[in-house]
Design a protein around this motif. Sequence first.
Motif, short mmCIF file in Angstrom:
data_model
loop_
_atom_site.label_atom_id
_atom_site.label_comp_id
_atom_site.label_asym_id
_atom_site.label_seq_id
_atom_site.Cartn_x
_atom_site.Cartn_y
_atom_site.Cartn_z
N UNK A 98 0.85 -1.20 0.00
CA UNK A 98 0.00 0.00 0.00
C UNK A 98 0.87 1.24 0.00
N UNK A 99 0.30 2.34 -0.47
CA UNK A 99 0.96 3.63 -0.38
C UNK A 99 0.88 4.14 1.07
N UNK A 100 1.69 5.16 1.42
CA UNK A 100 1.85 5.53 2.84
C UNK A 100 0.57 5.82 3.60
N UNK A 101 -0.34 6.64 3.05
CA UNK A 101 -1.56 6.97 3.79
C UNK A 101 -2.40 5.72 3.99
N UNK A 102 -2.57 4.93 2.94
CA UNK A 102 -3.35 3.69 3.05
C UNK A 102 -2.70 2.74 4.04
N UNK A 103 -1.37 2.68 4.03
CA UNK A 103 -0.66 1.80 4.94
C UNK A 103 -0.88 2.21 6.39
N UNK A 104 -0.94 3.50 6.63
CA UNK A 104 -1.18 4.00 7.99
C UNK A 104 -2.54 3.53 8.51
N UNK A 105 -3.56 3.60 7.66
CA UNK A 105 -4.89 3.15 8.06
C UNK A 105 -4.92 1.62 8.19
N UNK A 123 4.79 1.26 -0.75
CA UNK A 123 5.15 1.34 -2.17
C UNK A 123 5.12 2.78 -2.65
N UNK A 124 5.87 3.03 -3.70
CA UNK A 124 5.83 4.30 -4.42
C UNK A 124 5.02 4.10 -5.69
N UNK A 269 -3.30 11.70 7.75
CA UNK A 269 -2.92 12.61 6.66
C UNK A 269 -1.76 13.50 7.07
N UNK A 270 -1.77 13.97 8.31
CA UNK A 270 -0.68 14.82 8.79
C UNK A 270 0.62 14.03 8.94
#
Length: 549
Positions: A98-105, A123-124, A269-270
């Motif tokens: 997952x991309x960073x925001x999705x990975x955080x969730x 991932x990028x 997001x932050x």
Amino acid sequence: MAGERLFYLPLGGAGEIGMNAYVYGFGAEGSERLILVDAGVTFPDMESTPGVDLILPDFSWLFERSRQVDGIFLTHAHEDHLGAVGVICRSIEAPVYARPFTMEIAAKKLEEFGVSKKILREVATHPAESKAGPFTVSFLHAAHSVPEASALLLETPGGRILHTGDFKFDESPTMGDPLTADSWKRAIGTGVTALVCDSTNALQRRKGRSEASVGPGIQRLVEQAKGMVVATTFASNIARVSQIAQAGRLAEREIVLLGRAMHRMLNAALQTGVVSDFPRTIEPNLAAGLPRNKLLVIATGSQGEPRSATAQLAAGKFQGIEVERGDTLLYSSKTIPGNERAVSRIINMMAKKGVDVVDDSAEIYHVSGHPNGPDLENLHIALRPKSVIPMHGEYRHLLSHSNLAKKLGMQSLVAENGTVVEFGSCGPRISEKIEAGRTYLDGFELIGARDGVIRERRQIARNGFVGVVLRRSGRRRAEVRATVWSAGLPAQDIADFEERLEEVAAARVADKLSNSKSEDEMKSIVARAVRHEVFDHVGKKPVVAVKFA
């Protein structure tokens, strides 16, 4: 390659809105290597699924082949695309990309179910690639109503598939990069074997609008409102939440966020750098001493969720904040089909309090995160895929999308949940169908739709419950005793009625003891007698549970 096949199998999200889960496989039939794209949920209601925590696709087919799964790929952070990732990763040991925001969730979802975050792989975007068995996967930027949404380009020995995920075309987004049909064409070129594509708005006949188009209308409403403004939208729509907050700042209002999901999404997001200049917010307890025309509340609950911040404001007070006559409630969202009654209930409760409710019936305060019919047509013309497989939508959406593709000269078929679609030299074909229903997360357990638990709860809700405990120390009638308790029966004197049921149960046992009935047979006999007695007196057929002590 000879003897190998490339296939697509939707387990959820094809023929319905939400609960998205799509399997892709490549290899020799029966031993293909698999990847899963998205693992979504939908939400229960007390009428059809009482007591259930979450509703998931039936992952049984995938669980049986768990050793063949090389990766799980999450397109974005909406619950209907990643809400089940914690549940399935208890049974499938595979990396999650997952991309960073999705990975955080997603990390929070894994934590809820005791799964290590070590399986996550950040991932990028394209041209970066991730390898998973025979699949080489690239994440393409997609505009949507949540940060860092992505389409997936799947490169395999059997062909190239573009799985769009949820997306829209937006040339002037308020967050993230612009997206047009040519953006994807420039990134991946032509030669797409299959376009597996979002169909949610396939029936809409006009071009979609930009997220930026809602800002001016929200700004005017916030500036002109006389009292406090409460705005509700999807917490994951950070671009919308930011636009509402910016409107509050420009109108010199203090901003309060209400609802755990609102805080969770904004914090993610932050932390991931998606947002860097969100307006200052204040704690709810500080709002009480401020003039009402200096307050803007951004709250969860746009879909009528009963425990959300908006619902609790409608019912009374939430975290010290209370709505009053002259305040304004803005729905900056679309009501998802099935949620109309819940939303209407909150609107009416607010109206009784004298709150001015503003929805998006005039299409000023909300834009969709999905492509309309003309947008889909532009994408098909730009990419010229060999075939189009509609996904993410009810059957009528899938059918409309498929017909559009055929009119443009492309092969297409409608594949609902459980349909295995193979991609060969002659185009796509349906090779088989599997059982693809629903499962329910009920406490800590996954239960099937056929287990009877939910059906029994619905029956209890409609007709009530009677419990019977039988005690006997010998075989004589006088030594048989019964204890009865009930719930949900409309009897006027419930204590007297329960005594009557105890007499019926004890008498029925005593009558049958000489026949040497088994305990299971006796339980069934007593249950029928009690149920008939209740029906004769109050017109209900309750669930009856009988046991011997």
